[in-house]
Write an enzyme that holds these catalytic residues in place. Structure first.
Site, PDB file in Angstrom:
ATOM      1  N   TYR A   1       0.845  -1.196   0.000  1.00 22.56           N
ATOM      2  CA  TYR A   1       0.000   0.000   0.000  1.00 22.56           C
ATOM      3  C   TYR A   1       0.886   1.253   0.000  1.00 22.56           C
ATOM      4  O   TYR A   1       0.669   2.176  -0.790  1.00 22.56           O
ATOM      5  CB  TYR A   1      -0.944  -0.003   1.205  1.00 22.56           C
ATOM      6  CG  TYR A   1      -1.728   1.274   1.333  1.00 22.56           C
ATOM      7  CD1 TYR A   1      -2.758   1.570   0.466  1.00 22.56           C
ATOM      8  CD2 TYR A   1      -1.416   2.195   2.330  1.00 22.56           C
ATOM      9  CE1 TYR A   1      -3.469   2.763   0.569  1.00 22.56           C
ATOM     10  CE2 TYR A   1      -2.117   3.377   2.451  1.00 22.56           C
ATOM     11  CZ  TYR A   1      -3.146   3.657   1.571  1.00 22.56           C
ATOM     12  OH  TYR A   1      -3.827   4.841   1.681  1.00 22.56           O
TER      13      TYR A   1
ATOM     14  N   GLU B   1     -11.304   6.002   4.873  1.00 24.90           N
ATOM     15  CA  GLU B   1     -10.645   6.862   5.870  1.00 24.90           C
ATOM     16  C   GLU B   1     -11.554   7.067   7.079  1.00 24.90           C
ATOM     17  O   GLU B   1     -11.087   7.077   8.216  1.00 24.90           O
ATOM     18  CB  GLU B   1     -10.242   8.208   5.257  1.00 24.90           C
ATOM     19  CG  GLU B   1      -9.115   8.146   4.262  1.00 24.90           C
ATOM     20  CD  GLU B   1      -7.757   7.751   4.838  1.00 24.90           C
ATOM     21  OE1 GLU B   1      -7.573   7.782   6.074  1.00 24.90           O
ATOM     22  OE2 GLU B   1      -6.885   7.397   4.028  1.00 24.90           O
TER      23      GLU B   1
ATOM     24  N   TRP C   1      -4.793   1.433  10.029  1.00 22.55           N
ATOM     25  CA  TRP C   1      -5.070   1.373   8.594  1.00 22.55           C
ATOM     26  C   TRP C   1      -4.911  -0.054   8.078  1.00 22.55           C
ATOM     27  O   TRP C   1      -5.595  -0.461   7.146  1.00 22.55           O
ATOM     28  CB  TRP C   1      -4.154   2.340   7.844  1.00 22.55           C
ATOM     29  CG  TRP C   1      -4.468   2.388   6.384  1.00 22.55           C
ATOM     30  CD1 TRP C   1      -3.662   1.983   5.366  1.00 22.55           C
ATOM     31  CD2 TRP C   1      -5.673   2.843   5.753  1.00 22.55           C
ATOM     32  NE1 TRP C   1      -4.287   2.152   4.157  1.00 22.55           N
ATOM     33  CE2 TRP C   1      -5.529   2.681   4.370  1.00 22.55           C
ATOM     34  CE3 TRP C   1      -6.874   3.363   6.237  1.00 22.55           C
ATOM     35  CZ2 TRP C   1      -6.525   3.013   3.453  1.00 22.55           C
ATOM     36  CZ3 TRP C   1      -7.868   3.702   5.325  1.00 22.55           C
ATOM     37  CH2 TRP C   1      -7.689   3.530   3.963  1.00 22.55           C
TER      38      TRP C   1
END
Length: 191
Positions: A25, A47, A55
């Protein structure tokens, strides 16, 4: 123990010794220019779901989120009902937080009602390019631009879009380049 093999590349500190998914990522998506109504709605939604979580949790569940939210098709999600909320609350493949689920649906409705393209609206808050930060300590959590974005989005009916989340969205979609100066990832083009 990490499942990442050291490849000798210098990365931003948060991506050094994580899972391969997290490193990929960082290397291939984070900070790269992303545009498009659906793509930006997906990132905005993820988000919001990430708020207060790692995350990495969101990345591991991203395919499930895409399935659960009709690949983030704005018009489809905007038509979700209480029955869909109940279905999503029972879906173990996503983060089952009622406030975040309801916010995603409300945000789809707000995006569908915009008189401008969502991607263009969000990108209108991108600051001018600046040098990469020397270290993670030089990376802000909020900026005047993220505060303005959050204020405008809230005024338009969006939820879970505070200035910190707005700045994380800016980082993730290449509106700002917060890879540290020593990071191997080349600067994004087309911002």
């Amino acid at each position: 123990m990490s499942d990442v093999v050291d490849d000798g590349r210098n990365r931003c500190g948060w991506a050094q010794m994580q899972s391969q998914l997290y490193r990929d990522y960082h290397d291939q998506e984070w900070g790269r220019v992303l545009r498009g109504r659906v793509a930006m709605f997906e990132r905005m939604s993820l988000e919001a779901f990430q708020s207060g979580l790692s995350w990495l949790i969101i990345l591991r569940k991203r395919d499930n989120f895409r399935r659960a939210f009709a690949r983030f098709d704005i018009e489809t999600v905007a038509r979700y009902t209480d029955r869909d909320v109940a279905r999503l609350m029972a879906d173990e493949g996503i983060v089952r937080n009622r406030a975040k689920i309801e916010a995603t649906i409300a945000n789809a409705r707000a995006a569908a009602d915009l008189d401008v393209d969502l991607s263009e609206l969000l990108w209108s808050y991108a600051p001018p390019p600046r040098p990469r930060p020397a270290s993670l300590a030089d990376v802000p959590a909020i900026t005047p631009e993220s505060q303005a974005m959050a204020k405008d989005l809230k005024k338009r009916g969006f939820r879970f879009v505070g200035p910190t989340t707005a700045y994380a969205l800016m980082q993730a979609t290449g509106m700002v380049d917060d890879h540290v100066a020593s990071c191997w990832v080349p600067p994004a083009k087309g911002a």
